[in-house]
Structure formats: structure tokens, C-alpha cells
Design a protein around this motif. Structure first.
Motif, PDB file in Angstrom:
ATOM      1  N   GLN A 125       0.841  -1.208   0.000  1.00 51.46           N
ATOM      2  CA  GLN A 125       0.000   0.000   0.000  1.00 51.46           C
ATOM      3  C   GLN A 125       0.872   1.253   0.000  1.00 51.46           C
ATOM      4  OE1 GLN A 125      -3.213   0.353  -0.314  1.00 51.46           O
ATOM      5  NE2 GLN A 125      -3.874  -1.753  -0.095  1.00 51.46           N
ATOM      6  N   VAL A 126       1.901   1.263   0.831  1.00 58.45           N
ATOM      7  CA  VAL A 126       2.786   2.424   0.907  1.00 58.45           C
ATOM      8  C   VAL A 126       3.581   2.573  -0.387  1.00 58.45           C
ATOM      9  CG1 VAL A 126       4.733   3.446   2.156  1.00 58.45           C
ATOM     10  CG2 VAL A 126       2.886   2.333   3.430  1.00 58.45           C
ATOM     11  N   GLN A 127       3.992   1.450  -0.973  1.00 60.19           N
ATOM     12  CA  GLN A 127       4.756   1.513  -2.225  1.00 60.19           C
ATOM     13  C   GLN A 127       3.959   2.196  -3.328  1.00 60.19           C
ATOM     14  OE1 GLN A 127       8.142   0.436  -2.740  1.00 60.19           O
ATOM     15  NE2 GLN A 127       7.693   1.852  -4.412  1.00 60.19           N
ATOM     16  N   THR A 128       2.664   1.972  -3.368  1.00 59.66           N
ATOM     17  CA  THR A 128       1.818   2.634  -4.365  1.00 59.66           C
ATOM     18  C   THR A 128       1.884   4.148  -4.204  1.00 59.66           C
ATOM     19  OG1 THR A 128       0.348   0.722  -4.456  1.00 59.66           O
ATOM     20  CG2 THR A 128      -0.553   2.805  -5.242  1.00 59.66           C
ATOM     21  N   LEU A 129       1.886   4.610  -2.962  1.00 61.91           N
ATOM     22  CA  LEU A 129       1.988   6.049  -2.695  1.00 61.91           C
ATOM     23  C   LEU A 129       3.373   6.585  -3.032  1.00 61.91           C
ATOM     24  CD1 LEU A 129       0.033   5.921   0.644  1.00 61.91           C
ATOM     25  CD2 LEU A 129      -0.749   7.038  -1.448  1.00 61.91           C
ATOM     26  N   ILE A 130       4.400   5.820  -2.707  1.00 61.32           N
ATOM     27  CA  ILE A 130       5.766   6.217  -3.068  1.00 61.32           C
ATOM     28  C   ILE A 130       5.867   6.374  -4.585  1.00 61.32           C
ATOM     29  CG2 ILE A 130       8.179   5.449  -3.162  1.00 61.32           C
ATOM     30  CD1 ILE A 130       7.648   4.035  -0.438  1.00 61.32           C
ATOM     31  N   ASN A 131       5.326   5.410  -5.307  1.00 64.81           N
ATOM     32  CA  ASN A 131       5.370   5.458  -6.775  1.00 64.81           C
ATOM     33  C   ASN A 131       4.652   6.693  -7.308  1.00 64.81           C
ATOM     34  OD1 ASN A 131       6.750   3.036  -6.679  1.00 64.81           O
ATOM     35  ND2 ASN A 131       4.985   1.805  -7.286  1.00 64.81           N
ATOM     36  N   ALA A 132       3.491   7.003  -6.740  1.00 63.37           N
ATOM     37  CA  ALA A 132       2.739   8.179  -7.188  1.00 63.37           C
ATOM     38  C   ALA A 132       3.551   9.451  -6.960  1.00 63.37           C
ATOM     39  CB  ALA A 132       1.396   8.268  -6.458  1.00 63.37           C
ATOM     40  N   ALA A 133       4.199   9.537  -5.810  1.00 63.90           N
ATOM     41  CA  ALA A 133       5.006  10.722  -5.497  1.00 63.90           C
ATOM     42  C   ALA A 133       6.215  10.819  -6.422  1.00 63.90           C
ATOM     43  CB  ALA A 133       5.452  10.677  -4.041  1.00 63.90           C
ATOM     44  N   ARG A 134       6.917   9.722  -6.572  1.00 55.65           N
ATOM     45  CA  ARG A 134       8.123   9.734  -7.404  1.00 55.65           C
ATOM     46  C   ARG A 134       7.791   9.955  -8.877  1.00 55.65           C
ATOM     47  NH1 ARG A 134      12.490   5.395  -5.109  1.00 55.65           N
ATOM     48  NH2 ARG A 134      13.614   6.967  -3.888  1.00 55.65           N
ATOM     49  N   ASN A 135       6.668   9.417  -9.328  1.00 57.77           N
ATOM     50  CA  ASN A 135       6.262   9.636 -10.721  1.00 57.77           C
ATOM     51  C   ASN A 135       6.013  11.110 -10.999  1.00 57.77           C
ATOM     52  OD1 ASN A 135       6.494   6.930 -11.334  1.00 57.77           O
ATOM     53  ND2 ASN A 135       4.308   6.503 -11.089  1.00 57.77           N
ATOM     54  N   GLY A 136       5.641  11.856  -9.961  1.00 62.66           N
ATOM     55  CA  GLY A 136       5.435  13.296 -10.100  1.00 62.66           C
ATOM     56  C   GLY A 136       6.696  14.103  -9.814  1.00 62.66           C
ATOM     57  N   GLY A 137       7.801  13.417  -9.548  1.00 63.64           N
ATOM     58  CA  GLY A 137       9.064  14.108  -9.305  1.00 63.64           C
ATOM     59  C   GLY A 137       9.312  14.505  -7.862  1.00 63.64           C
ATOM     60  N   ALA A 138       8.489  14.035  -6.944  1.00 62.09           N
ATOM     61  CA  ALA A 138       8.631  14.420  -5.538  1.00 62.09           C
ATOM     62  C   ALA A 138       9.655  13.550  -4.813  1.00 62.09           C
ATOM     63  CB  ALA A 138       7.289  14.310  -4.819  1.00 62.09           C
ATOM     64  N   ASP A 139      10.328  14.146  -3.855  1.00 60.79           N
ATOM     65  CA  ASP A 139      11.111  13.387  -2.887  1.00 60.79           C
ATOM     66  C   ASP A 139      10.128  12.787  -1.900  1.00 60.79           C
ATOM     67  OD1 ASP A 139      13.645  14.052  -3.943  1.00 60.79           O
ATOM     68  OD2 ASP A 139      13.637  15.949  -2.847  1.00 60.79           O
ATOM     69  N   VAL A 140      10.532  11.704  -1.242  1.00 56.63           N
ATOM     70  CA  VAL A 140       9.641  11.007  -0.307  1.00 56.63           C
ATOM     71  C   VAL A 140      10.368  10.772   1.013  1.00 56.63           C
ATOM     72  CG1 VAL A 140       8.299   8.900   0.110  1.00 56.63           C
ATOM     73  CG2 VAL A 140       8.429   9.857  -2.201  1.00 56.63           C
ATOM     74  N   MET A 141       9.638  11.000   2.089  1.00 58.74           N
ATOM     75  CA  MET A 141      10.106  10.675   3.438  1.00 58.74           C
ATOM     76  C   MET A 141       9.059   9.776   4.078  1.00 58.74           C
ATOM     77  SD  MET A 141      10.894  13.278   6.563  1.00 58.74           S
ATOM     78  CE  MET A 141      11.113  12.704   8.226  1.00 58.74           C
ATOM     79  N   LEU A 142       9.508   8.715   4.716  1.00 58.58           N
ATOM     80  CA  LEU A 142       8.605   7.810   5.421  1.00 58.58           C
ATOM     81  C   LEU A 142       8.733   8.030   6.920  1.00 58.58           C
ATOM     82  CD1 LEU A 142       9.192   4.503   3.418  1.00 58.58           C
ATOM     83  CD2 LEU A 142       7.465   6.278   3.049  1.00 58.58           C
TER      84      LEU A 142
END
Length: 157
Positions: free
Chosen positions: A61-78
Motif C-alpha cells: 500500500q505504501v509503495q503505491t503512494l511512493i510510486n505516485a510521489a516519485r512519478n510526479g518528481g517528488a522526494d519522499v520521506m517515510l
């Protein structure tokens, strides 16, 4: 700097991915195209009143959100959840926190474990940082905000 809190009471990682909800985080990530997405998940995924996801299900579930963020060029923090009370919250949050930490390591993402920021529920509550058995109060969130800032801007850069 604009900050948008896309969370809501009772939200779970699965709810953040619900494609039909316009306010779901995955949809907001796509719409708003942020520079940084901080995913602070697990509190509602790990409460005894909700069915406990396996670590693998939660990570997916979290990976789907990471992918959405990264696909938009965003950095991600968990961000792994803080400890809760009664005692069984801690074990459930620990499993989900480990899953988040694994994702962070596997993908070189910034990571913060709120259990290390606030300590056990008993310690956080005694320090005046808890609103209830699960959620921090303003003082607790102040501690969390400082810790997040330290991770995303080390040395106050």
C-alpha cells in the motif's frame, strides 16, 4: 513553502490509495505535484479495532503512494508511527514501522521513527506529549515537527 496535510481521522494506507476518493492522498499527490511527500502512516493500520495488515500488505500500500510521489518528481520521506497504549498497539505499530524502515532502506528514502522521537507511550504520556492512547497532542507534535525538520534539513540548512 506550502504545507498540505492530506490525512483525516481514521485514514489507513489503503484509504490513501482509494482511487474513487478525490481527497485520497494518491489523488492529491497527482493533482498537486508536490516537491516533497511525507508519508506518516500506520497509526490507523495498526489499531486493535482494525484488521491488522501483514507487513507485506502494508508495504505494498505504501509503495503505491511512493510510486505516485516519485512519478510526479517528488522526494519522499517515510515516518513510522509513535507508540500507543494499551500494550498491543506497540507490537502492531512495530511491525508496520519495520516495513516502513525496510522501504526507506531499499529505496534510499529519508526515514523517521516516531517511536524513537517520543519513546514508549508511557514515557511520551508522562512527558505531556500524548492526547490519548494513540495520538500526540500539540506538545508531542511540536517534538515531531522538530524531528522532521532535522531529517529534511540536517544542520538547519
Amino acid at each position: 513553502i506550502s504545507v498540505l496535510n492530506a490525512g483525516w481521522g481514521g485514514a489507513t494506507a489503503a484509504a490513501w490509495n482509494e482511487g474513487t476518493q478525490s481527497f485520497a492522498a494518491q489523488q492529491m499527490i497527482k493533482t498537486l505535484n508536490p516537491d516533497l511527500v511525507i508519508l506518516n502512516l500506520g497509526i490507523n493500520d495498526g489499531t486493535p479495532t482494525d484488521p491488522l495488515l501483514s507487513k507485506a500488505q502494508f508495504k505494498a500500500q505504501v509503495q503505491t503512494l511512493i510510486n505516485a510521489a516519485r512519478n510526479g518528481g517528488a522526494d519522499v520521506m517515510l515516518v513510522a508511527p509513535n507508540d500507543g497504549s494499551p500494550v498491543d498497539f506497540g507490537a502492531r505499530y512495530g511491525v508496520l514501522g519495520v516495513g516502513l524502515q525496510e522501504l526507506a532502506v531499499e529505496q534510499s528514502l529519508k526515514f523517521l521513527n516516531l517511536r524513537t522521537v517520543l519513546g514508549t507511550w508511557a514515557v511520551a504520556n508522562a512527558a505531556g506529549h500524548m492526547r490519548d492512547a494513540v495520538h500526540p497532542n500539540a506538545a508531542g507534535y511540536s517534538q515531531i515537527a522538530t524531528a522532521v525538520a532535522d531529517v529534511i534539513m540536517p544542520g538547519g540548512a
